[in-house]
Design a protein around this motif. Structure first.
Motif, PDB file in Angstrom:
ATOM      1  N   ILE A 163      24.645  38.583  31.243  1.00  0.00           N
ATOM      2  CA  ILE A 163      24.831  39.573  30.704  1.00  0.00           C
ATOM      3  C   ILE A 163      26.029  40.023  31.840  1.00  0.00           C
ATOM      4  O   ILE A 163      27.396  40.358  32.210  1.00  0.00           O
ATOM      5  N   ALA A 164      25.070  40.783  32.381  1.00  0.00           N
ATOM      6  CA  ALA A 164      25.656  41.596  33.958  1.00  0.00           C
ATOM      7  C   ALA A 164      26.688  40.388  34.453  1.00  0.00           C
ATOM      8  O   ALA A 164      27.859  40.715  35.015  1.00  0.00           O
ATOM      9  N   HIS A 165      26.023  39.223  34.654  1.00  0.00           N
ATOM     10  CA  HIS A 165      27.130  38.438  35.974  1.00  0.00           C
ATOM     11  C   HIS A 165      28.399  38.342  34.804  1.00  0.00           C
ATOM     12  O   HIS A 165      29.856  37.964  35.800  1.00  0.00           O
ATOM     13  N   ASN A 166      28.071  38.077  33.227  1.00  0.00           N
ATOM     14  CA  ASN A 166      29.851  37.964  32.727  1.00  0.00           C
ATOM     15  C   ASN A 166      30.122  38.999  33.066  1.00  0.00           C
ATOM     16  O   ASN A 166      31.855  38.844  33.056  1.00  0.00           O
ATOM     17  N   VAL A 167      30.195  40.284  32.928  1.00  0.00           N
ATOM     18  CA  VAL A 167      30.811  41.244  33.030  1.00  0.00           C
ATOM     19  C   VAL A 167      31.628  41.849  34.349  1.00  0.00           C
ATOM     20  O   VAL A 167      32.232  42.254  35.077  1.00  0.00           O
ATOM     21  N   ILE A 168      30.509  41.170  35.190  1.00  0.00           N
ATOM     22  CA  ILE A 168      31.147  41.357  37.152  1.00  0.00           C
ATOM     23  C   ILE A 168      32.254  40.565  37.382  1.00  0.00           C
ATOM     24  O   ILE A 168      33.536  40.800  37.078  1.00  0.00           O
ATOM     25  N   MET A 169      32.101  39.502  36.275  1.00  0.00           N
ATOM     26  CA  MET A 169      33.033  38.244  36.599  1.00  0.00           C
ATOM     27  C   MET A 169      34.741  38.771  35.677  1.00  0.00           C
ATOM     28  O   MET A 169      35.376  38.463  36.999  1.00  0.00           O
ATOM     29  N   PHE A 170      34.296  38.830  34.843  1.00  0.00           N
ATOM     30  CA  PHE A 170      35.688  39.655  34.107  1.00  0.00           C
ATOM     31  C   PHE A 170      36.587  40.742  34.773  1.00  0.00           C
ATOM     32  O   PHE A 170      37.648  40.808  33.923  1.00  0.00           O
ATOM     33  N   LEU A 171      35.783  42.359  35.722  1.00  0.00           N
ATOM     34  CA  LEU A 171      36.022  42.947  36.048  1.00  0.00           C
ATOM     35  C   LEU A 171      36.637  42.497  37.223  1.00  0.00           C
ATOM     36  O   LEU A 171      37.670  42.774  37.725  1.00  0.00           O
ATOM     37  N   ALA A 172      36.017  41.447  37.867  1.00  0.00           N
ATOM     38  CA  ALA A 172      37.234  40.432  38.800  1.00  0.00           C
ATOM     39  C   ALA A 172      38.155  40.033  38.825  1.00  0.00           C
ATOM     40  O   ALA A 172      39.426  39.813  39.119  1.00  0.00           O
ATOM     41  N   MET A 173      38.292  39.166  37.817  1.00  0.00           N
ATOM     42  CA  MET A 173      39.054  38.871  36.801  1.00  0.00           C
ATOM     43  C   MET A 173      40.598  39.376  36.336  1.00  0.00           C
ATOM     44  O   MET A 173      41.812  38.932  36.245  1.00  0.00           O
ATOM     45  N   TRP A 174      39.934  40.632  35.838  1.00  0.00           N
ATOM     46  CA  TRP A 174      41.004  41.659  35.865  1.00  0.00           C
ATOM     47  C   TRP A 174      41.606  42.867  36.615  1.00  0.00           C
ATOM     48  O   TRP A 174      42.167  43.574  36.826  1.00  0.00           O
ATOM     49  N   GLY A 175      41.227  41.345  38.304  1.00  0.00           N
ATOM     50  CA  GLY A 175      41.887  42.800  38.924  1.00  0.00           C
ATOM     51  C   GLY A 175      40.845  43.734  39.816  1.00  0.00           C
ATOM     52  O   GLY A 175      41.596  45.006  40.649  1.00  0.00           O
ATOM     53  N   HIS A 176      39.138  44.574  39.859  1.00  0.00           N
ATOM     54  CA  HIS A 176      39.036  45.026  39.589  1.00  0.00           C
ATOM     55  C   HIS A 176      37.081  44.466  40.808  1.00  0.00           C
ATOM     56  O   HIS A 176      36.770  44.875  41.298  1.00  0.00           O
ATOM     57  N   GLY A 177      38.249  43.391  41.701  1.00  0.00           N
ATOM     58  CA  GLY A 177      37.249  42.921  43.066  1.00  0.00           C
ATOM     59  C   GLY A 177      36.669  42.883  43.768  1.00  0.00           C
ATOM     60  O   GLY A 177      37.210  44.013  44.319  1.00  0.00           O
ATOM     61  N   SER A 178      35.951  43.150  44.349  1.00  0.00           N
ATOM     62  CA  SER A 178      35.401  43.992  45.588  1.00  0.00           C
ATOM     63  C   SER A 178      36.033  43.174  46.889  1.00  0.00           C
ATOM     64  O   SER A 178      37.724  42.342  46.268  1.00  0.00           O
ATOM     65  N   LEU A 179      37.382  44.828  47.263  1.00  0.00           N
ATOM     66  CA  LEU A 179      37.984  44.529  48.277  1.00  0.00           C
ATOM     67  C   LEU A 179      37.335  42.756  49.542  1.00  0.00           C
ATOM     68  O   LEU A 179      38.258  42.245  49.809  1.00  0.00           O
ATOM     69  N   GLY A 180      36.201  42.783  50.153  1.00  0.00           N
ATOM     70  CA  GLY A 180      35.581  42.028  50.826  1.00  0.00           C
ATOM     71  C   GLY A 180      34.551  40.950  50.260  1.00  0.00           C
ATOM     72  O   GLY A 180      34.362  40.874  49.094  1.00  0.00           O
ATOM     73  N   PRO A 181      34.996  40.167  50.518  1.00  0.00           N
ATOM     74  CA  PRO A 181      33.962  39.139  49.961  1.00  0.00           C
ATOM     75  C   PRO A 181      32.539  39.067  49.744  1.00  0.00           C
ATOM     76  O   PRO A 181      31.928  38.548  48.968  1.00  0.00           O
ATOM     77  N   GLU A 182      31.800  39.564  50.918  1.00  0.00           N
ATOM     78  CA  GLU A 182      30.691  40.152  50.157  1.00  0.00           C
ATOM     79  C   GLU A 182      30.043  41.219  49.307  1.00  0.00           C
ATOM     80  O   GLU A 182      29.053  41.471  49.084  1.00  0.00           O
ATOM     81  N   GLY A 183      31.483  41.592  48.735  1.00  0.00           N
ATOM     82  CA  GLY A 183      31.075  42.849  47.841  1.00  0.00           C
ATOM     83  C   GLY A 183      30.305  42.132  46.595  1.00  0.00           C
ATOM     84  O   GLY A 183      30.932  40.872  45.951  1.00  0.00           O
ATOM     85  N   PRO A 184      30.090  43.025  46.079  1.00  0.00           N
ATOM     86  CA  PRO A 184      29.517  42.357  44.929  1.00  0.00           C
ATOM     87  C   PRO A 184      29.803  41.723  43.508  1.00  0.00           C
ATOM     88  O   PRO A 184      29.489  41.559  42.481  1.00  0.00           O
ATOM     89  N   ILE A 185      31.152  42.575  43.686  1.00  0.00           N
ATOM     90  CA  ILE A 185      32.360  42.606  42.126  1.00  0.00           C
ATOM     91  C   ILE A 185      32.835  40.902  43.069  1.00  0.00           C
ATOM     92  O   ILE A 185      33.956  40.981  43.599  1.00  0.00           O
ATOM     93  N   ASN A 186      32.640  39.613  41.953  1.00  0.00           N
ATOM     94  CA  ASN A 186      33.348  38.677  42.221  1.00  0.00           C
ATOM     95  C   ASN A 186      32.791  37.779  40.680  1.00  0.00           C
ATOM     96  O   ASN A 186      32.530  38.232  40.489  1.00  0.00           O
TER      97      ASN A 186
ATOM     98  N   SER B 226      39.544  31.997  49.201  1.00  0.00           N
ATOM     99  CA  SER B 226      38.807  32.758  49.152  1.00  0.00           C
ATOM    100  C   SER B 226      37.777  33.104  48.199  1.00  0.00           C
ATOM    101  O   SER B 226      36.753  33.584  48.425  1.00  0.00           O
ATOM    102  N   LEU B 227      36.998  32.235  47.341  1.00  0.00           N
ATOM    103  CA  LEU B 227      36.397  32.023  46.528  1.00  0.00           C
ATOM    104  C   LEU B 227      35.764  31.017  47.898  1.00  0.00           C
ATOM    105  O   LEU B 227      34.208  31.835  46.940  1.00  0.00           O
ATOM    106  N   THR B 228      36.103  30.704  48.398  1.00  0.00           N
ATOM    107  CA  THR B 228      35.019  29.572  49.106  1.00  0.00           C
ATOM    108  C   THR B 228      33.802  31.057  50.590  1.00  0.00           C
ATOM    109  O   THR B 228      32.910  31.306  50.275  1.00  0.00           O
ATOM    110  N   GLN B 229      35.039  32.364  50.348  1.00  0.00           N
ATOM    111  CA  GLN B 229      34.347  32.933  51.547  1.00  0.00           C
ATOM    112  C   GLN B 229      33.688  34.082  50.829  1.00  0.00           C
ATOM    113  O   GLN B 229      32.660  34.261  51.058  1.00  0.00           O
ATOM    114  N   GLU B 230      33.893  33.725  49.489  1.00  0.00           N
ATOM    115  CA  GLU B 230      32.912  34.690  48.376  1.00  0.00           C
ATOM    116  C   GLU B 230      31.463  34.119  48.443  1.00  0.00           C
ATOM    117  O   GLU B 230      29.935  34.894  48.775  1.00  0.00           O
ATOM    118  N   VAL B 231      31.561  32.296  48.186  1.00  0.00           N
ATOM    119  CA  VAL B 231      29.682  31.375  48.486  1.00  0.00           C
ATOM    120  C   VAL B 231      29.221  32.000  49.428  1.00  0.00           C
ATOM    121  O   VAL B 231      28.570  31.669  49.467  1.00  0.00           O
TER     122      VAL B 231
END
Length: 225
Positions: free
Chosen positions: A106-129, A49-54
């Motif tokens: 700062i924004a990228h790290n906030v987004i990263m932690f949101l994804a790690m806490w289970g709030h990532g975008s459903l699709g690989p093209e989403g902005p939260i990963n 899934s990480l490759t798909q997000e890349v």
């Protein structure tokens, strides 16, 4: 199981992508890098899934635009094979004039932690990963003829996780720390590891035309789309 985990299982079954799987792999790679565990080189295929997000990242979108530009415009002209050096910061979001600044980090790290806490975008093209926070940027993208068919491309995106990347000033090559190889010291933290993401995808129409036009004189070639 909690409702969210059931939804994750259903999502992976239907789409082959799981934001939690990508986030968990990101956590593992972070631990491996920080505490110098495991090996120094890792390869991830399209089933991850990480490759798909890349694959769906803005960095890859910018690569495709650059590769399609004619060589007269300092583009790639659909050349095969072709290498492209990545951007300084992975633009998961557009901050306008604040791009390549501390605010973007700062924004990228906030987004990263949101994804790690289970709030990532459903699709690989989403902005939260975790791509922008974990990788920061891609070192280079390589494209060549695919191995599964004439009209397929083999793509590879590479990232070096190191201290230099962690402490680099936005938009520059200046860093508070220098990269260190694990082999250079018997103990410590944050020695470099290399991450390779590879997959195959269909050749764009412009690439197919460019390959066919090799057999025609320049005056008879069509403009690329």
């Amino acid at each position: 199981l909690p409702h969210y985990q059931l939804w994750e299982m259903f999502l992976y079954w239907r789409t082959g992508h799981s934001p939690m799987a990508a986030a968990n792999l990101s956590k593992i790679m972070g631990y491996i890098w920080l505490f110098q565990l495991g090996q120094e080189e890792y390869h991830f295929g399209p089933e991850h899934s990480l490759t798909q997000e890349v694959m769906s990242s803005p960095n890859l979108a910018r690569f495709r635009v650059h590769w399609a530009k004619p060589k007269e415009m300092r583009g790639g002209g659909y050349q095969l094979p072709y290498w492209w050096w990545g951007d300084w910061i992975e633009d998961t979001i557009d901050l306008g004039r604040y791009d390549d600044t501390d605010l973007e980090i700062i924004a990228h790290n906030v987004i990263m932690f949101l994804a790690m806490w289970g709030h990532g975008s459903l699709g690989p093209e989403g902005p939260i990963n975790t791509v922008g926070g974990l990788l920061g940027s891609l070192d280079y993208v390589h494209v060549e003829d695919g191995e599964t068919g004439t009209y397929m491309l083999k793509m590879e995106a590479t990232n070096t996780m190191g201290k230099g990347s962690l402490a680099r000033r936005p938009g520059t090559d200046e860093s508070l720390w220098k990269d260190e190889q694990r082999s250079d010291r018997a103990w410590g933290w944050g020695g470099n590891i290399e991450l390779y993401f590879h997959w195959e995808e269909p050749k764009p129409v412009g690439c197919c035309i460019a390959l066919l036009q090799r057999y025609f004189p320049p005056e008879e070639r069509l403009p690329l789309p």
